[in-house]
Design a protein around this motif. Structure first.
Motif, PDB file in Angstrom:
ATOM      1  N   GLU A 291      50.353   1.468 -10.121  1.00 33.65           N
ATOM      2  CA  GLU A 291      49.908   1.447 -11.503  1.00 33.65           C
ATOM      3  C   GLU A 291      50.173   0.104 -12.172  1.00 33.65           C
ATOM      4  OE1 GLU A 291      50.702   5.366 -13.647  1.00 33.65           O
ATOM      5  OE2 GLU A 291      52.239   5.375 -12.071  1.00 33.65           O
ATOM      6  N   ASP A 292      49.353  -0.181 -13.160  1.00 33.76           N
ATOM      7  CA  ASP A 292      49.552  -1.333 -14.015  1.00 33.76           C
ATOM      8  C   ASP A 292      49.114  -0.929 -15.412  1.00 33.76           C
ATOM      9  OD1 ASP A 292      50.232  -4.034 -14.620  1.00 33.76           O
ATOM     10  OD2 ASP A 292      48.107  -4.584 -14.540  1.00 33.76           O
ATOM     11  N   ASP A 293      50.008  -1.052 -16.348  1.00 29.26           N
ATOM     12  CA  ASP A 293      49.719  -0.731 -17.741  1.00 29.26           C
ATOM     13  C   ASP A 293      49.173   0.697 -17.894  1.00 29.26           C
ATOM     14  OD1 ASP A 293      49.779  -1.419 -20.432  1.00 29.26           O
ATOM     15  OD2 ASP A 293      47.724  -2.204 -20.416  1.00 29.26           O
ATOM     16  N   GLY A 294      49.763   1.629 -17.130  1.00 24.91           N
ATOM     17  CA  GLY A 294      49.386   3.027 -17.237  1.00 24.91           C
ATOM     18  C   GLY A 294      48.133   3.435 -16.490  1.00 24.91           C
ATOM     19  N   ARG A 295      47.460   2.490 -15.850  1.00 24.25           N
ATOM     20  CA  ARG A 295      46.245   2.791 -15.093  1.00 24.25           C
ATOM     21  C   ARG A 295      46.570   2.880 -13.610  1.00 24.25           C
ATOM     22  NH1 ARG A 295      42.781  -2.291 -16.469  1.00 24.25           N
ATOM     23  NH2 ARG A 295      44.799  -3.088 -15.857  1.00 24.25           N
ATOM     24  N   VAL A 296      45.996   3.858 -12.922  1.00 31.73           N
ATOM     25  CA  VAL A 296      46.147   3.961 -11.474  1.00 31.73           C
ATOM     26  C   VAL A 296      45.140   3.007 -10.844  1.00 31.73           C
ATOM     27  CG1 VAL A 296      45.985   5.461  -9.459  1.00 31.73           C
ATOM     28  CG2 VAL A 296      46.976   6.342 -11.579  1.00 31.73           C
ATOM     29  N   LEU A 297      45.653   1.969 -10.186  1.00 38.56           N
ATOM     30  CA  LEU A 297      44.805   0.958  -9.570  1.00 38.56           C
ATOM     31  C   LEU A 297      44.625   1.187  -8.078  1.00 38.56           C
ATOM     32  CD1 LEU A 297      46.358  -2.240 -11.189  1.00 38.56           C
ATOM     33  CD2 LEU A 297      44.573  -0.758 -12.101  1.00 38.56           C
ATOM     34  N   GLY A 298      45.535   1.960  -7.508  1.00 37.15           N
ATOM     35  CA  GLY A 298      45.497   2.203  -6.077  1.00 37.15           C
ATOM     36  C   GLY A 298      46.610   3.146  -5.695  1.00 37.15           C
ATOM     37  N   PHE A 299      46.879   3.226  -4.392  1.00 36.64           N
ATOM     38  CA  PHE A 299      47.968   4.081  -3.931  1.00 36.64           C
ATOM     39  C   PHE A 299      48.444   3.606  -2.566  1.00 36.64           C
ATOM     40  CE2 PHE A 299      44.569   5.885  -1.536  1.00 36.64           C
ATOM     41  CZ  PHE A 299      45.155   6.402  -0.390  1.00 36.64           C
ATOM     42  N   ILE A 300      49.616   4.064  -2.216  1.00 38.20           N
ATOM     43  CA  ILE A 300      50.171   3.841  -0.895  1.00 38.20           C
ATOM     44  C   ILE A 300      50.780   5.156  -0.428  1.00 38.20           C
ATOM     45  CG2 ILE A 300      52.414   3.025  -1.766  1.00 38.20           C
ATOM     46  CD1 ILE A 300      52.360   0.982   0.597  1.00 38.20           C
TER      47      ILE A 300
ATOM     48  N   HIS B 136      48.235   5.002   4.565  1.00 36.35           N
ATOM     49  CA  HIS B 136      47.072   4.619   3.766  1.00 36.35           C
ATOM     50  C   HIS B 136      47.520   3.693   2.640  1.00 36.35           C
ATOM     51  CE1 HIS B 136      45.471   8.408   5.549  1.00 36.35           C
ATOM     52  NE2 HIS B 136      44.391   7.656   5.633  1.00 36.35           N
ATOM     53  N   PHE B 137      46.714   2.679   2.392  1.00 34.93           N
ATOM     54  CA  PHE B 137      46.957   1.738   1.311  1.00 34.93           C
ATOM     55  C   PHE B 137      45.586   1.329   0.798  1.00 34.93           C
ATOM     56  CE2 PHE B 137      47.447  -2.804   0.056  1.00 34.93           C
ATOM     57  CZ  PHE B 137      48.250  -2.601  -1.055  1.00 34.93           C
ATOM     58  N   ALA B 138      45.329   1.532  -0.477  1.00 34.10           N
ATOM     59  CA  ALA B 138      44.007   1.199  -1.013  1.00 34.10           C
ATOM     60  C   ALA B 138      44.101   0.867  -2.497  1.00 34.10           C
ATOM     61  CB  ALA B 138      43.043   2.368  -0.812  1.00 34.10           C
ATOM     62  N   ILE B 139      43.250  -0.050  -2.884  1.00 39.51           N
ATOM     63  CA  ILE B 139      43.070  -0.409  -4.293  1.00 39.51           C
ATOM     64  C   ILE B 139      41.678   0.077  -4.688  1.00 39.51           C
ATOM     65  CG2 ILE B 139      42.910  -2.323  -5.948  1.00 39.51           C
ATOM     66  CD1 ILE B 139      45.749  -1.922  -4.808  1.00 39.51           C
ATOM     67  N   ASP B 140      41.573   0.673  -5.859  1.00 39.90           N
ATOM     68  CA  ASP B 140      40.282   1.131  -6.373  1.00 39.90           C
ATOM     69  C   ASP B 140      39.279  -0.022  -6.348  1.00 39.90           C
ATOM     70  OD1 ASP B 140      38.294   1.521  -8.718  1.00 39.90           O
ATOM     71  OD2 ASP B 140      39.188   3.506  -8.471  1.00 39.90           O
ATOM     72  N   ASP B 141      38.048   0.290  -5.958  1.00 32.79           N
ATOM     73  CA  ASP B 141      36.987  -0.729  -5.865  1.00 32.79           C
ATOM     74  C   ASP B 141      36.910  -1.612  -7.106  1.00 32.79           C
ATOM     75  OD1 ASP B 141      36.099  -0.039  -3.351  1.00 32.79           O
ATOM     76  OD2 ASP B 141      34.483   1.255  -4.072  1.00 32.79           O
ATOM     77  N   SER B 142      37.047  -1.021  -8.272  1.00 35.37           N
ATOM     78  CA  SER B 142      36.869  -1.781  -9.508  1.00 35.37           C
ATOM     79  C   SER B 142      38.007  -2.760  -9.790  1.00 35.37           C
ATOM     80  CB  SER B 142      36.692  -0.827 -10.695  1.00 35.37           C
ATOM     81  OG  SER B 142      37.808   0.013 -10.826  1.00 35.37           O
ATOM     82  N   PHE B 143      39.104  -2.687  -9.012  1.00 36.59           N
ATOM     83  CA  PHE B 143      40.237  -3.592  -9.222  1.00 36.59           C
ATOM     84  C   PHE B 143      40.470  -4.522  -8.035  1.00 36.59           C
ATOM     85  CE2 PHE B 143      41.202   0.101 -11.920  1.00 36.59           C
ATOM     86  CZ  PHE B 143      41.265  -0.540 -13.148  1.00 36.59           C
ATOM     87  N   ARG B 144      39.621  -4.463  -7.018  1.00 36.05           N
ATOM     88  CA  ARG B 144      39.795  -5.319  -5.839  1.00 36.05           C
ATOM     89  C   ARG B 144      39.475  -6.765  -6.180  1.00 36.05           C
ATOM     90  NH1 ARG B 144      37.174  -1.255  -1.413  1.00 36.05           N
ATOM     91  NH2 ARG B 144      38.862   0.257  -1.497  1.00 36.05           N
ATOM     92  N   GLY B 145      40.095  -7.675  -5.432  1.00 31.59           N
ATOM     93  CA  GLY B 145      39.853  -9.099  -5.626  1.00 31.59           C
ATOM     94  C   GLY B 145      40.652  -9.709  -6.759  1.00 31.59           C
ATOM     95  N   ARG B 146      41.630  -8.986  -7.273  1.00 30.52           N
ATOM     96  CA  ARG B 146      42.435  -9.484  -8.392  1.00 30.52           C
ATOM     97  C   ARG B 146      43.907  -9.633  -8.006  1.00 30.52           C
ATOM     98  NH1 ARG B 146      40.342  -5.794 -13.440  1.00 30.52           N
ATOM     99  NH2 ARG B 146      38.164  -5.690 -12.799  1.00 30.52           N
TER     100      ARG B 146
ATOM    101  N   LYS C 261      50.154  -8.018  -4.530  1.00 35.02           N
ATOM    102  CA  LYS C 261      51.290  -7.803  -5.434  1.00 35.02           C
ATOM    103  C   LYS C 261      52.002  -6.495  -5.111  1.00 35.02           C
ATOM    104  CE  LYS C 261      52.086  -6.596 -10.252  1.00 35.02           C
ATOM    105  NZ  LYS C 261      51.447  -6.292 -11.518  1.00 35.02           N
ATOM    106  N   PHE C 262      51.254  -5.414  -5.004  1.00 30.96           N
ATOM    107  CA  PHE C 262      51.870  -4.110  -4.746  1.00 30.96           C
ATOM    108  C   PHE C 262      52.496  -4.046  -3.365  1.00 30.96           C
ATOM    109  CE2 PHE C 262      48.797  -2.406  -8.045  1.00 30.96           C
ATOM    110  CZ  PHE C 262      49.775  -2.197  -8.995  1.00 30.96           C
ATOM    111  N   LEU C 263      51.816  -4.604  -2.370  1.00 29.79           N
ATOM    112  CA  LEU C 263      52.364  -4.546  -1.021  1.00 29.79           C
ATOM    113  C   LEU C 263      53.613  -5.424  -0.896  1.00 29.79           C
ATOM    114  CD1 LEU C 263      51.965  -3.031   1.560  1.00 29.79           C
ATOM    115  CD2 LEU C 263      50.413  -4.810   2.329  1.00 29.79           C
ATOM    116  N   ASN C 264      53.626  -6.590  -1.534  1.00 27.55           N
ATOM    117  CA  ASN C 264      54.828  -7.422  -1.536  1.00 27.55           C
ATOM    118  C   ASN C 264      56.008  -6.695  -2.161  1.00 27.55           C
ATOM    119  OD1 ASN C 264      54.622  -9.944  -0.197  1.00 27.55           O
ATOM    120  ND2 ASN C 264      53.211 -10.651  -1.775  1.00 27.55           N
ATOM    121  N   THR C 265      55.773  -5.991  -3.255  1.00 31.45           N
ATOM    122  CA  THR C 265      56.837  -5.209  -3.887  1.00 31.45           C
ATOM    123  C   THR C 265      57.344  -4.142  -2.926  1.00 31.45           C
ATOM    124  OG1 THR C 265      55.933  -5.603  -6.092  1.00 31.45           O
ATOM    125  CG2 THR C 265      57.405  -3.705  -5.852  1.00 31.45           C
TER     126      THR C 265
END
Length: 167
Positions: free
Chosen positions: A41-50, A63-73, A78-82
């Motif tokens: 999540e970022d700012d209360g929005r679900v951007l992806g999941f692991i 499984h690791f995925a970012i929603d299509d609308s947030f890819r390339g940003r 960032k999430f995987l490094n964390t």
């Protein structure tokens, strides 16, 4: 599970049929104490999941995925490094063999995060009846595996992750 509907929508749209479970089986897997599924999540929005499993010496990112609308940003990196910085174990994940631009780009993404591609033959068993086995490769962090370690990890994956699904 909080945010499950948002996660499920990303899961459904991000993976081919043979690489995902039915909703009923996924709800059963969520009860397994070795398994976790977390919203990214970022700012209360679900951007992806692991989703990941504790398989002993390793944590297996299933499984690791970012929603299509947030890819390339850079959210994926960032999430995987964390996740990598917070993990107290080695990490393993499955990738498709590098046979086209998409699979090559996916492997490169993980390599930029210091994952190592292991060139041992590996097959993901069918996730459930009616699904196909998939020839894949394993990537590991922070170091590559030798044949003996690969055999141990493969056995742990088959025993812990795929034991319920292997018919």
């Amino acid at each position: 599970m909080e945010n499950f509907t948002a996660i499920w929508n990303i899961y459904e749209s991000s993976f081919p049929e043979d690489e995902k479970r039915s909703l009923n089986l996924q709800l059963e897997i969520l009860k397994n104490p070795n398994y976790q599924m977390k919203a990214l999540e970022d700012d209360g929005r679900v951007l992806g999941f692991i989703s990941f499993w504790d398989i002993g010496e390793y944590v297996f990112i299933e499984h690791f995925a970012i929603d299509d609308s947030f890819r390339g940003r850079n959210y994926g990196s960032k999430f995987l490094n964390t996740f990598l910085n917070e993990a107290d174990k080695k990490i393993v994940l499955e990738v498709e063999k590098p046979e086209d631009n998409i699979t090559k780009r996916r492997i490169s993404f993980y390599q930029r995060l210091d994952f190592k591609l292991n060139a041992y033959d590996y097959t993901q068993p069918p996730l459930e009846e009616g699904k196909n086995a998939i020839p894949l490769l394993l990537m590991t962090y922070p170091e590559a595996m030798d044949q003996e370690q690969f055999n141990k990890v493969k056995e742990a994956l088959y025993r812990v992750v795929y034991s319920n699904e292997i018919k």
